[in-house]
Design a protein around this motif. Structure first.
Motif, PDB file in Angstrom:
ATOM      1  N   LEU A   1       0.835  -1.214   0.000  1.00  0.00           N
ATOM      2  CA  LEU A   1       0.000   0.000   0.000  1.00  0.00           C
ATOM      3  C   LEU A   1       0.861   1.252   0.000  1.00  0.00           C
ATOM      4  O   LEU A   1       0.574   2.224  -0.710  1.00  0.00           O
ATOM      5  N   LEU A   2       1.934   1.219   0.801  1.00  0.00           N
ATOM      6  CA  LEU A   2       2.846   2.373   0.850  1.00  0.00           C
ATOM      7  C   LEU A   2       3.478   2.601  -0.520  1.00  0.00           C
ATOM      8  O   LEU A   2       3.579   3.740  -0.989  1.00  0.00           O
ATOM      9  N   PHE A   3       3.888   1.498  -1.143  1.00  0.00           N
ATOM     10  CA  PHE A   3       4.582   1.581  -2.433  1.00  0.00           C
ATOM     11  C   PHE A   3       3.698   2.249  -3.483  1.00  0.00           C
ATOM     12  O   PHE A   3       4.119   3.191  -4.157  1.00  0.00           O
ATOM     13  N   VAL A   4       2.464   1.776  -3.592  1.00  0.00           N
ATOM     14  CA  VAL A   4       1.552   2.343  -4.585  1.00  0.00           C
ATOM     15  C   VAL A   4       1.013   3.695  -4.115  1.00  0.00           C
ATOM     16  O   VAL A   4       0.901   4.639  -4.891  1.00  0.00           O
ATOM     17  N   GLY A   5       0.729   3.769  -2.805  1.00  0.00           N
ATOM     18  CA  GLY A   5       0.141   4.982  -2.254  1.00  0.00           C
ATOM     19  C   GLY A   5       1.014   6.201  -2.465  1.00  0.00           C
ATOM     20  O   GLY A   5       0.525   7.289  -2.800  1.00  0.00           O
ATOM     21  N   LEU A   6       2.325   6.034  -2.309  1.00  0.00           N
ATOM     22  CA  LEU A   6       3.236   7.171  -2.485  1.00  0.00           C
ATOM     23  C   LEU A   6       3.232   7.658  -3.937  1.00  0.00           C
ATOM     24  O   LEU A   6       3.260   8.859  -4.184  1.00  0.00           O
ATOM     25  N   ILE A   7       3.199   6.704  -4.872  1.00  0.00           N
ATOM     26  CA  ILE A   7       3.165   7.105  -6.290  1.00  0.00           C
ATOM     27  C   ILE A   7       1.907   7.935  -6.540  1.00  0.00           C
ATOM     28  O   ILE A   7       1.964   9.006  -7.147  1.00  0.00           O
ATOM     29  N   TYR A   8       0.770   7.434  -6.038  1.00  0.00           N
ATOM     30  CA  TYR A   8      -0.494   8.156  -6.243  1.00  0.00           C
ATOM     31  C   TYR A   8      -0.471   9.504  -5.539  1.00  0.00           C
ATOM     32  O   TYR A   8      -0.890  10.507  -6.104  1.00  0.00           O
ATOM     33  N   PHE A   9       0.002   9.511  -4.294  1.00  0.00           N
ATOM     34  CA  PHE A   9      -0.053  10.735  -3.503  1.00  0.00           C
ATOM     35  C   PHE A   9       0.679  11.887  -4.190  1.00  0.00           C
ATOM     36  O   PHE A   9       0.128  12.974  -4.360  1.00  0.00           O
ATOM     37  N   TRP A  10       1.921  11.625  -4.619  1.00  0.00           N
ATOM     38  CA  TRP A  10       2.709  12.719  -5.214  1.00  0.00           C
ATOM     39  C   TRP A  10       2.198  13.085  -6.602  1.00  0.00           C
ATOM     40  O   TRP A  10       2.615  14.090  -7.170  1.00  0.00           O
ATOM     41  N   LEU A  11       1.306  12.277  -7.170  1.00  0.00           N
ATOM     42  CA  LEU A  11       0.749  12.622  -8.488  1.00  0.00           C
ATOM     43  C   LEU A  11      -0.664  13.201  -8.385  1.00  0.00           C
ATOM     44  O   LEU A  11      -1.307  13.435  -9.399  1.00  0.00           O
ATOM     45  N   ILE A  12      -1.148  13.436  -7.160  1.00  0.00           N
ATOM     46  CA  ILE A  12      -2.390  14.214  -7.029  1.00  0.00           C
ATOM     47  C   ILE A  12      -2.059  15.606  -7.571  1.00  0.00           C
ATOM     48  O   ILE A  12      -1.094  16.225  -7.104  1.00  0.00           O
ATOM     49  N   PRO A  13      -2.813  16.100  -8.590  1.00  0.00           N
ATOM     50  CA  PRO A  13      -2.373  17.339  -9.245  1.00  0.00           C
ATOM     51  C   PRO A  13      -2.046  18.497  -8.300  1.00  0.00           C
ATOM     52  O   PRO A  13      -1.028  19.164  -8.479  1.00  0.00           O
ATOM     53  N   SER A  14      -2.861  18.713  -7.251  1.00  0.00           N
ATOM     54  CA  SER A  14      -2.586  19.856  -6.377  1.00  0.00           C
ATOM     55  C   SER A  14      -1.335  19.598  -5.529  1.00  0.00           C
ATOM     56  O   SER A  14      -0.549  20.513  -5.265  1.00  0.00           O
ATOM     57  N   VAL A  15      -1.144  18.339  -5.112  1.00  0.00           N
ATOM     58  CA  VAL A  15       0.057  17.996  -4.338  1.00  0.00           C
ATOM     59  C   VAL A  15       1.292  18.136  -5.227  1.00  0.00           C
ATOM     60  O   VAL A  15       2.319  18.679  -4.829  1.00  0.00           O
ATOM     61  N   HIS A  16       1.150  17.651  -6.456  1.00  0.00           N
ATOM     62  CA  HIS A  16       2.259  17.719  -7.398  1.00  0.00           C
ATOM     63  C   HIS A  16       2.647  19.183  -7.675  1.00  0.00           C
ATOM     64  O   HIS A  16       3.818  19.525  -7.754  1.00  0.00           O
TER      65      HIS A  16
END
Lengths: 224, 289
Positions: free
Chosen positions: B138-153
């Motif tokens: 979950l951490l592995f995939v979650g981090l990829i998704y998290f940093w690619l949330i447009p506003s976070v990115h």
């Protein structure tokens, strides 16, 4: 007895609501970059071929935009939008604003070309440019960049550059970032709010100064 | 003229934004590893050394050379950077099973400090939690998704502190994940050495979400990450092409790493099985921790 927790909760909500009303301000239309980006600093040549640094136009709200005069779309559209937003302000408010158009294409944009270009948008617009080293230093400071494409048969080449407008308050602090999604109304609203905030700070400062002067005046009166 | 050209090439090796503690860490690890190789002077260390040094050099290059500049101003280079930080580099480092060489190269005080740290209860507890297979996946995939949330990115690319937080979190999570996946010791050797089947299941589970995300980015008809327009690109390129390339890099090589790791694990499994069956123990774990 039973209503006691309920009353407590409603009281808490009331307090929370009051503090929220008292403290929170409506969000800016642009992206708030207060504290994220460093204060305004640059060493460039302006459209009158004079060396300029961030001290110039101090006390004005400064809108920093990177572009080039051969730009087919983003630059004229962005500068046009800024012009329209500034036009909606009161004349006195307009005097508080300067748009610094920094060309990242010094080869094709000598000062005279820059002056002709910015004149199209009004007297609040000032063109600037510099050496590659100066431009790299300034763009890196605001985490933006630019690059050049291949020349075509006519010697024309595209330039990639930032599409954002960085807004600095009269003290030179970075405050807002306007991106392409903002409308003229949005830009005008944020500018007006910044001017008002600046005016409040100024009045307060003047007030403080007056009080201080009165105090020292009173003090000196005692010791002639 | 030649000198000018050479100089400008050398300049590409310099960091765009030097992070001295990071550079020092890399240099320390490199020095310890090379010293360990010298002290052990075993020919069998060489394949591992090739993998370890390649992985280390790749991770350094994407963070502390001109590649980092390109990664800040081109979406697809940024995706390549994260592919190296989160997948390729840590994969090679974990595959090389460097513990023995690092231990041989460490000065005594460092080894003692490391053992104290690794032996302390809170560190062991946290390590066990993050290396629990489901949590690790979950951490592995979650981090990829998290940093690619447009506003976070958007914030990460504009704010220097968030930018480094993003890159380092990807690098550390990558090391943890592939360390767990490619652990060469026989399953059960330590509480975090999982069975081969469980690990293959995790590798399969992290594949579809990455494929989905990459495909969504690559096939999107609109520009999702407008921060690259806001900051300007390193050279004029169509925003859509930039985004499609970045999407493909998130989609295909990332998922392929799971397939590669599965092959490595199958080989490990067969080797372990052979070792278990043969009367004289096969030195399957001699190169392990």
């Amino acid at each position: 007895m039973n209503t006691r927790p309920l009353r407590l909760i409603s009281l808490l909500f009331l307090v929370a609501g009051l503090t929220a009303c008292g403290e929170s301000e409506p969000p800016w239309r642009g992206h708030d970059i207060t504290g994220v980006m460093p204060e305004l600093a640059y060493n460039l040549v302006d459209e009158n071929s004079e060396l300029v640094s961030a001290g110039a136009y101090a006390d004005n709200i400064r809108l920093l935009f990177f572009g080039f005069t051969h730009c087919p779309d983003i630059c004229p559209v962005t500068l046009g939008r800024l012009k329209a937003a500034i036009a909606t302000l009161e004349p006195a408010q307009r005097e508080r604003i300067r748009v610094l158009f920094v060309s990242v294409d010094p080869e094709r944009d000598p000062p005279a070309v820059l002056r002709r270009y910015t004149d199209n948008f009004g007297e609040r617009f000032i063109g600037m440019t510099g050496s590659q080293a100066q431009l790299r230093e300034l763009t890196k400071r605001y985490r933006v960049t630019y690059g050049y494409g291949e020349k075509d048969k006519n010697g024309f080449y595209p330039v990639s550059h930032s599409s954002a407008v960085f807004v600095f308050d009269p003290q030179g602090n970075a405050r807002l970032l306007f991106n392409q999604s903002l409308t003229v109304t949005d830009i005008a609203a944020d500018l007006e709010r910044l001017i008002d905030a600046g005016a409040t700070v100024e009045t307060r400062a003047k007030g403080r100064k007056a009080v201080a002067q009165a105090a020292t005046g009173a003090g000196t009166a005692n010791y002639p | 003229m030649v000198d000018e050209g050479l100089l400008s090439w050398l300049r590409l090796l310099l960091p765009w934004e030097p992070l001295w503690p990071l550079i020092a860490t890399f240099m320390l690890v490199l020095a310890i590893y090379v010293r360990g190789l010298g002290r052990r002077s075993q020919l069998s260390d060489m394949p591992g050394a090739l993998g370890f040094l390649t992985g280390l050099a790749m991770m350094y290059a994407v963070m502390q050379t001109h590649l980092d500049y390109l990664a800040q101003y081109m979406f697809f280079v940024h995706r390549g950077q994260h592919l190296v930080l989160h997948h390729l580099g840590p994969f090679l480092i974990a595959l090389s099973a460097p513990s023995a060489v690092l231990a041989a190269g460490s000065p005594n005080w460092l080894r003692a400090a490391w053992q104290r740290l690794a032996g302390s209860l809170p560190v062991r507890a946290i390590y066990r939690v993050v290396q629990q297979p489901v949590i690790a996946g979950l951490l592995f995939v979650g981090l990829i998704y998290f940093w690619l949330i447009p506003s976070v990115h958007f914030d990460a690319m504009l704010n220097a502190r968030y930018y480094w937080l993003m890159n380092l979190s990807m690098a550390i999570d990558g090391l943890l994940f592939w360390w767990l996946m490619l652990d060469p010791r026989p399953p059960g050797a330590t509480p975090v050495t999982r069975g081969i089947g469980v690990r293959i299941a995790v590798l399969c589970a992290v594949m579809p979400p990455q494929i989905l995300l990459g495909a969504w980015i690559a096939l999107s008809r609109d520009v999702i990450f407008d921060v690259y327009a806001v900051c300007g690109r390193a050279w004029p390129i169509s925003p859509m092409v930039d985004q499609q390339l970045g999407g493909l890099l998130t989609w295909i090589p990332a998922a392929m790493m799971s397939v590669l790791a599965t092959l490595v694990l199958l080989r490990l499994h067969f080797r372990n099985e052979r070792a278990r069956r043969s009367p004289t123990p096969y030195p399957a774990t001699s190169e392990a921790l």
